[in-house]
Design an enzyme around this catalytic site. Structure first.
Site, PDB file in Angstrom:
ATOM      1  N   GLU A 103       0.969  -1.443   0.223  1.00  0.00           N
ATOM      2  CA  GLU A 103      -0.084  -0.371  -0.124  1.00  0.00           C
ATOM      3  C   GLU A 103       1.021   1.601  -0.192  1.00  0.00           C
ATOM      4  OE1 GLU A 103      -3.843  -1.020   2.014  1.00  0.00           O
ATOM      5  OE2 GLU A 103      -1.706  -1.715   3.090  1.00  0.00           O
ATOM      6  N   ASP A 124       4.195   1.874  -0.977  1.00  0.00           N
ATOM      7  CA  ASP A 124       4.724   1.541  -2.590  1.00  0.00           C
ATOM      8  C   ASP A 124       3.581   2.136  -3.649  1.00  0.00           C
ATOM      9  OD1 ASP A 124       6.859   0.456  -1.255  1.00  0.00           O
ATOM     10  OD2 ASP A 124       6.445  -1.527  -1.610  1.00  0.00           O
ATOM     11  N   GLU A 146      19.403 -11.114  -7.148  1.00  0.00           N
ATOM     12  CA  GLU A 146      19.961 -11.796  -5.528  1.00  0.00           C
ATOM     13  C   GLU A 146      18.575 -11.195  -5.292  1.00  0.00           C
ATOM     14  OE1 GLU A 146      22.613  -8.390  -3.816  1.00  0.00           O
ATOM     15  OE2 GLU A 146      23.840  -8.988  -5.646  1.00  0.00           O
ATOM     16  N   LYS A 161      16.264  -9.960  -2.320  1.00  0.00           N
ATOM     17  CA  LYS A 161      16.107  -8.809  -1.646  1.00  0.00           C
ATOM     18  C   LYS A 161      15.259  -9.198  -0.163  1.00  0.00           C
ATOM     19  CE  LYS A 161      14.271  -4.125  -1.273  1.00  0.00           C
ATOM     20  NZ  LYS A 161      13.268  -3.855  -0.310  1.00  0.00           N
ATOM     21  N   ASP A 198      14.761  -9.184   3.212  1.00  0.00           N
ATOM     22  CA  ASP A 198      14.283  -7.580   3.720  1.00  0.00           C
ATOM     23  C   ASP A 198      14.278  -7.521   5.622  1.00  0.00           C
ATOM     24  OD1 ASP A 198      11.581  -6.176   4.361  1.00  0.00           O
ATOM     25  OD2 ASP A 198       9.911  -6.942   5.084  1.00  0.00           O
ATOM     26  N   ARG A 246      22.038   3.909   7.459  1.00  0.00           N
ATOM     27  CA  ARG A 246      21.744   4.130   6.190  1.00  0.00           C
ATOM     28  C   ARG A 246      21.110   5.957   6.585  1.00  0.00           C
ATOM     29  NH1 ARG A 246      17.300   2.770   1.128  1.00  0.00           N
ATOM     30  NH2 ARG A 246      16.293   3.853   3.013  1.00  0.00           N
ATOM     31  N   TYR A 258      26.113  -7.686   0.555  1.00  0.00           N
ATOM     32  CA  TYR A 258      26.171  -7.468  -1.251  1.00  0.00           C
ATOM     33  C   TYR A 258      26.323  -6.755  -1.781  1.00  0.00           C
ATOM     34  CZ  TYR A 258      22.217  -4.578   1.362  1.00  0.00           C
ATOM     35  OH  TYR A 258      21.983  -3.162   1.385  1.00  0.00           O
ATOM     36  N   LYS A 292      20.875  -6.102 -10.678  1.00  0.00           N
ATOM     37  CA  LYS A 292      22.050  -5.200 -10.952  1.00  0.00           C
ATOM     38  C   LYS A 292      22.508  -5.348 -11.829  1.00  0.00           C
ATOM     39  CE  LYS A 292      22.566  -5.929  -5.837  1.00  0.00           C
ATOM     40  NZ  LYS A 292      23.296  -5.823  -4.833  1.00  0.00           N
ATOM     41  N   LYS A 307       9.502  -6.811  -6.161  1.00  0.00           N
ATOM     42  CA  LYS A 307       8.620  -7.229  -5.193  1.00  0.00           C
ATOM     43  C   LYS A 307       7.620  -8.080  -5.542  1.00  0.00           C
ATOM     44  CE  LYS A 307      10.086  -3.640  -2.295  1.00  0.00           C
ATOM     45  NZ  LYS A 307       8.584  -2.555  -1.299  1.00  0.00           N
ATOM     46  N   CYS A 332     -19.416  -0.478  25.979  1.00  0.00           N
ATOM     47  CA  CYS A 332     -18.516  -1.148  25.971  1.00  0.00           C
ATOM     48  C   CYS A 332     -18.371  -2.256  26.624  1.00  0.00           C
ATOM     49  CB  CYS A 332     -17.799  -0.491  26.841  1.00  0.00           C
ATOM     50  SG  CYS A 332     -16.782  -0.297  28.049  1.00  0.00           S
ATOM     51  N   CYS A 359     -16.872  -2.436  30.340  1.00  0.00           N
ATOM     52  CA  CYS A 359     -17.619  -1.521  31.543  1.00  0.00           C
ATOM     53  C   CYS A 359     -19.165  -1.216  31.057  1.00  0.00           C
ATOM     54  CB  CYS A 359     -16.894  -0.409  32.232  1.00  0.00           C
ATOM     55  SG  CYS A 359     -17.363   0.950  30.445  1.00  0.00           S
ATOM     56  N   CYS A 416     -15.334   4.791  24.711  1.00  0.00           N
ATOM     57  CA  CYS A 416     -15.952   4.018  25.963  1.00  0.00           C
ATOM     58  C   CYS A 416     -15.705   5.638  26.949  1.00  0.00           C
ATOM     59  CB  CYS A 416     -15.280   3.040  27.176  1.00  0.00           C
ATOM     60  SG  CYS A 416     -16.048   2.473  28.079  1.00  0.00           S
ATOM     61  N   CYS A 438     -12.958   2.206  33.565  1.00  0.00           N
ATOM     62  CA  CYS A 438     -12.735   1.065  32.831  1.00  0.00           C
ATOM     63  C   CYS A 438     -11.466   0.182  32.362  1.00  0.00           C
ATOM     64  CB  CYS A 438     -13.693   1.800  31.592  1.00  0.00           C
ATOM     65  SG  CYS A 438     -13.483   0.608  29.836  1.00  0.00           S
TER      66      CYS A 438
HETATM   67  N1  LIG Z   1       4.465  -0.195   5.613  1.00  0.00           N
HETATM   68  C1  LIG Z   1       5.063   1.675   5.412  1.00  0.00           C
HETATM   69  O1  LIG Z   1       4.007   1.905   6.763  1.00  0.00           O
HETATM   70  C2  LIG Z   1       6.646   1.918   4.761  1.00  0.00           C
HETATM   71  C3  LIG Z   1       6.480   2.715   5.303  1.00  0.00           C
HETATM   72  C4  LIG Z   1       8.308   3.338   4.987  1.00  0.00           C
HETATM   73  C5  LIG Z   1       8.691   2.873   4.429  1.00  0.00           C
HETATM   74  N2  LIG Z   1       8.363   1.253   4.212  1.00  0.00           N
HETATM   75  C6  LIG Z   1       9.061   0.637   3.097  1.00  0.00           C
HETATM   76  O2  LIG Z   1      10.379   0.192   2.516  1.00  0.00           O
HETATM   77  C7  LIG Z   1      10.599   0.582   1.159  1.00  0.00           C
HETATM   78  C8  LIG Z   1      11.485   2.269   1.528  1.00  0.00           C
HETATM   79  O3  LIG Z   1      12.286   1.571   1.644  1.00  0.00           O
HETATM   80  P1  LIG Z   1      13.516   1.532   1.628  1.00  0.00           P
HETATM   81  O4  LIG Z   1      14.345   3.061   0.781  1.00  0.00           O
HETATM   82  O5  LIG Z   1      15.029   0.566   2.460  1.00  0.00           O
HETATM   83  O6  LIG Z   1      13.655   0.749  -0.158  1.00  0.00           O
HETATM   84  P2  LIG Z   1      14.269  -0.900  -0.153  1.00  0.00           P
HETATM   85  O7  LIG Z   1      13.776  -0.833   1.032  1.00  0.00           O
HETATM   86  O8  LIG Z   1      12.251  -0.568  -1.000  1.00  0.00           O
HETATM   87  O9  LIG Z   1      14.599  -1.081  -0.757  1.00  0.00           O
HETATM   88  C9  LIG Z   1      16.167  -0.654  -0.619  1.00  0.00           C
HETATM   89  C10 LIG Z   1      17.137  -1.560   0.183  1.00  0.00           C
HETATM   90  O10 LIG Z   1      16.773  -2.735  -0.474  1.00  0.00           O
HETATM   91  C11 LIG Z   1      17.986  -3.732   0.606  1.00  0.00           C
HETATM   92  N3  LIG Z   1      18.707  -4.553   0.106  1.00  0.00           N
HETATM   93  C12 LIG Z   1      18.201  -5.874   0.826  1.00  0.00           C
HETATM   94  N4  LIG Z   1      19.021  -7.335   0.072  1.00  0.00           N
HETATM   95  C13 LIG Z   1      19.308  -6.140  -1.117  1.00  0.00           C
HETATM   96  C14 LIG Z   1      20.749  -6.552  -2.348  1.00  0.00           C
HETATM   97  N5  LIG Z   1      20.402  -7.952  -2.280  1.00  0.00           N
HETATM   98  N6  LIG Z   1      20.920  -6.034  -2.832  1.00  0.00           N
HETATM   99  C15 LIG Z   1      20.980  -4.456  -2.155  1.00  0.00           C
HETATM  100  N7  LIG Z   1      19.657  -4.015  -1.493  1.00  0.00           N
HETATM  101  C16 LIG Z   1      19.468  -5.155  -0.867  1.00  0.00           C
HETATM  102  C17 LIG Z   1      18.879  -2.642   1.621  1.00  0.00           C
HETATM  103  O11 LIG Z   1      18.960  -2.373   2.560  1.00  0.00           O
HETATM  104  C18 LIG Z   1      18.069  -1.388   0.736  1.00  0.00           C
HETATM  105  O12 LIG Z   1      18.619  -0.010   1.111  1.00  0.00           O
HETATM  106  C19 LIG Z   1       9.211   0.851   0.857  1.00  0.00           C
HETATM  107  O13 LIG Z   1       9.153   0.645  -0.300  1.00  0.00           O
HETATM  108  C20 LIG Z   1       7.813   0.019   1.477  1.00  0.00           C
HETATM  109  O14 LIG Z   1       8.117  -0.837   0.852  1.00  0.00           O
HETATM  110  C21 LIG Z   1       6.676   1.055   4.111  1.00  0.00           C
HETATM  111 ZN   LIG Z   2     -15.857   1.201  29.081  1.00  0.00          ZN
END
Ligand SMILES: NC(=O)c1ccc[n+]([C@@H]2O[C@H](COP(=O)([O-])OP(=O)(O)OC[C@H]3O[C@@H](n4cnc5c(N)ncnc54)[C@H](O)[C@@H]3O)[C@@H](O)[C@H]2O)c1
Ligand SMILES: [Zn+2]
Length: 666
Positions: A33, A35, A111, A113, A115, A134, A223, A286, A310, A404, A407, A422, A428
């Site tokens: 959402e 993104d 590669e 990604k 998390d 970062r 990476y 890349k 993604k 409620c 309560c 409430c 409560c």
């Molecule tokens: N849910 C929310 O409220 C919310 C809020 C802000 C950001 N976000 C999420 O975070 C993202 C933005 O964060 P971002 O700027 O860090 O971007 P991102 O996380 O989408 O992509 C960049 C990051 O990917 C990572 N990464 C993982 N594997 C990697 C690999 N093999 N090679 C290179 N990089 C790799 C690195 O840490 C890099 O900084 C948004 O797209 C969103 O999905 C979510």
């Molecule tokens: Zn209550």
């Protein structure tokens, strides 16, 4: 809707989600959402360039640095990655690469990604000397001690291929096994579980206590290698060499000679990635050759030679059995759906949130409906829609209660508010417990060893009613309660004692005044320094503080008008809790910059950014964040964003260097 209005609204929303995500490690909506919102803004900006702000979230890396760590300047900016959920857009990316390289052959490295959080590792003479987050892309937090707890990361290496100084990039993460173990423990102690491994990793790497970080068994994958002295020609060579030198490189990467091979890689990992020891949210593609990477270059926010694909988020279908109504700390009543358990994105899901009565109406939920549930960043997934084709006949709608559930007092829904409340705040039970739980949390008084279960018990037994009662607890208070050994009691009492030195800003947040979150509390403390001054502030004085609006000001007034609250504050004060805070004052050194406004951009040789800001203020000037025609000077350092430069030029703003700035002072 008016385009400009929509764009401003998107920026506000995105900034709010970014703040929650990067500063508080919380996801208020799912990544997908988020993104989508960012992609919508990007599209509107490209269609309406006149309305695009140079500091829009589409132009900036989302994070920030924090005050808890020393901040350091990155030698090479740490950027984000462009992302897409669509295979067609990947093909478009491939077309752009082909065009940029003017018909030359090229290869990709794919590669996973990972998390977690982006980290930077600095090596000198074969030794790890710094680990940095970062941050805002230009500066990050120095978290070296925490990074050194990663067991597989070589702190010292015996390899002669690497230059004397080099920098690596990687993803720090919390392995799923650690995540599950920690949550099991937390649930046992009656504490709130960690929401997801990514946010947990980000929170953990920023802990002050490295011993606790070590206990959490954090890990990382390297990476990339960056820097001018890079001895390799391609990304592939660097991955192989890093792996040989015992750096943790995930073996999941693959070289692909065409975009079709990339898509094959993507398909092959779609399900298989769930077997990995960590969460992944996509694939990073890349360009392999460094020289080609250089030619393709960067935008303000991300490389043009890489992109993230993604995987669209996962959805499951199941039956809704009933709805429970939970009462929160502020009396807000939230419907939670109980479901026939269903497997979704790696976990068994039994409950889903429905947010509020509006959402119940929108979904038109009926008993035994089949619903679609989707997992976002939160541990609890949400219902996105009803599968109407499976609706049974004569089904009964769920009706939001009038009383409620805890309560029995009549619920109230204020004009323009989505939530029911409430109002029986003081009697409560879930509200009483909720306030104390809010008070003890890490971001507030940080009272460890005292879990939700213990609070519930102490409230139910009538031992505590208010936050200030915590400071009256002693060994006798626990007498006759089951399951408390003297060791655990003394741990609780020590933690409570320790909380007396927690900074006022955290205490103010802990008081749980409606609309006063951690950031607002900090702003208030910077302005008013003590609870007395805050209490005496008039409505006008409150509203004059940046980011404090009428809503917050009124809520503060209401809080201080309540005699019970005043009594609580007095008791906290007696107990020795911090209710004031010294704030660094900038001493006026001169008036050379009186009435002048400045924007600072880029990185500087003689100053940290904060120092430069202080300097401006100390000489009577003002620092603002965005460029407008009223701006006097733009102080430009190295690596300043191209969009800012363009905007400043188009408005004929005076752009000065660091040296020219210093000359202004004399
Ligand atoms: N849910 C929310 O409220 C919310 C809020 C802000 C950001 N976000 C999420 O975070 C993202 C933005 O964060 P971002 O700027 O860090 O971007 P991102 O996380 O989408 O992509 C960049 C990051 O990917 C990572 N990464 C993982 N594997 C990697 C690999 N093999 N090679 C290179 N990089 C790799 C690195 O840490 C890099 O900084 C948004 O797209 C969103 O999905 C979510
Ligand atoms: Zn209550």
């Amino acid at each position: 809707m008016d385009v400009k209005k929509r764009m401003d609204e998107l920026i506000l929303q995105i900034n709010r989600y970014n703040e929650a995500y990067y500063q508080h490690n919380e996801s208020l909506i799912s990544d997908q959402e988020f993104d989508n919102l960012l992609a919508e803004l990007q599209k509107l900006e490209s269609e309406n360039p006149l309305f695009a702000y140079p500091d829009s979230p589409t132009q900036r890396v989302g994070g920030t640095i924090t005050k808890q760590f020393k901040s350091v300047k990155h030698r090479y900016p740490m950027l984000s990655l462009g992302n897409t959920y669509s295979e067609q857009e990947l093909r478009d990316f491939d077309d752009r690469v082909a065009k940029g390289l003017e018909g030359e052959d090229y290869e990709y490295i794919c590669e996973l990604k990972f998390d977690g959080v982006a980290l930077s590792f600095w090596y000198e003479n074969g030794q790890l000397i710094k680990g940095v987050t970062r941050g805002d892309g230009t500066r990050g937090d120095d978290i070296t001690n925490n990074i050194k707890t990663i067991k597989h990361l070589p702190l010292r290496l015996n390899s002669s291929i690497f230059p004397r100084e080099f920098e690596l990039r990687g993803e720090g993460y919390m392995p799923l096994s650690s995540f599950e173990a920690i949550n099991e423990q937390k649930l046992k102690q009656g504490e709130a579980p960690l929401a997801n491994p990514r946010n947990a990793a980000s929170g953990t790497f920023k802990m002050q206590d490295s011993a606790e970080v070590a206990r959490r068994n954090m890990a990382c994958y390297i990476y990339a290698m960056v820097g001018d002295e890079n001895p390799f020609q391609t990304h592939e060579e660097s991955l192989i060499a890093l792996n040989q030198a015992d750096f943790p490189v995930s073996p999941t990467w693959k070289k692909c000679k065409s975009i079709d091979e990339v898509l094959e890689y993507i398909h092959s990992w779609k399900d298989k990635r769930n077997e990995l020891p960590l969460n992944t949210d996509g694939i990073v593609i890349k360009v392999n050759d460094y020289e080609q990477q250089n030619r393709l270059g960067f935008t303000a926010k991300s490389p043009r030679w890489a992109i993230a694909y993604k995987y669209p988020s996962e959805i499951a279908e199941t039956e809704i059995l009933s709805i429970s109504y939970q009462v929160g700390r502020t009396g807000n009543v939230t419907p939670v759906a109980n479901l026939t358990p269903v497997y979704l994105a790696g976990t068994m899901v039994k409950r889903a949130s429905v947010h509020n009565a509006n959402e119940m109406d929108r979904l038109d939920l009926r008993k035994h409906d089949t619903v679609f549930v989707e997992k976002g960043g939160e541990i609890i997934p949400k219902i996105t829609s009803v599968n109407l084709s499976k609706r049974k006949e004569n089904t009964q709608a769920f009706i939001f209660p009038e009383q409620c559930p805890a309560c029995g007092s009549t619920l109230v829904r204020q004009e323009g508010e989505a939530n029911h409340y409430c109002l029986n705040e003081k009697k409560c039970p879930p509200q009483i417990k909720g306030k104390i739980e809010h008070f003890i949390q890490r971001k507030a008084l940080n009272i460890e060893n005292l879990g939700v279960e213990t609070i519930d018990l102490l409230v139910e037994k009538g031992i505590i009613h208010h936050i200030s009662d915590l400071y009256q607890l002693n060994e006798q208070s626990f007498q006759g309660l089951e399951g408390f050994q003297s060791k655990s009691i003394s741990n609780i009492l020590t933690s409570i004692e320790k909380s007396k030195s927690v900074a006022f800003r955290q205490v103010l947040f802990g008081l749980g005044i409606r609309h006063v979150g951690a950031t607002i509390a900090e702003k208030l403390v910077q302005q008013f320094h003590s609870i007395e001054k805050l209490q005496k502030a008039t409505l006008e004085e409150l509203i004059a503080v940046p980011e404090i609006g009428e809503r917050i000001a009124n809520s503060l007034k209401e809080y201080f008008d309540d005699a019970d609250n005043i009594q609580q504050l007095e008791r906290l004060k007696e107990a020795g809790v911090q209710l004031s805070e010294e704030i660094k004052e900038i001493v006026l050194e001169g008036e050379a910059l009186l009435g002048k406004s400045f924007v600072i951009s880029g990185v500087f040789k003689n100053f940290e950014r904060e120092e430069l800001k202080d300097k401006i203020i100390a000489h009577g000037g003002k620092v603002v964040s965005s460029i407008s025609s009223k701006l006097d000077y733009l102080v430009a350092g190295e690596n300043m964003g191209p969009a800012k430069l363009e905007k400043a030029n188009s408005l004929s703003i005076k752009i000065i260097t660091e040296e020219e700035f210093l000359a202004l002072l004399n």
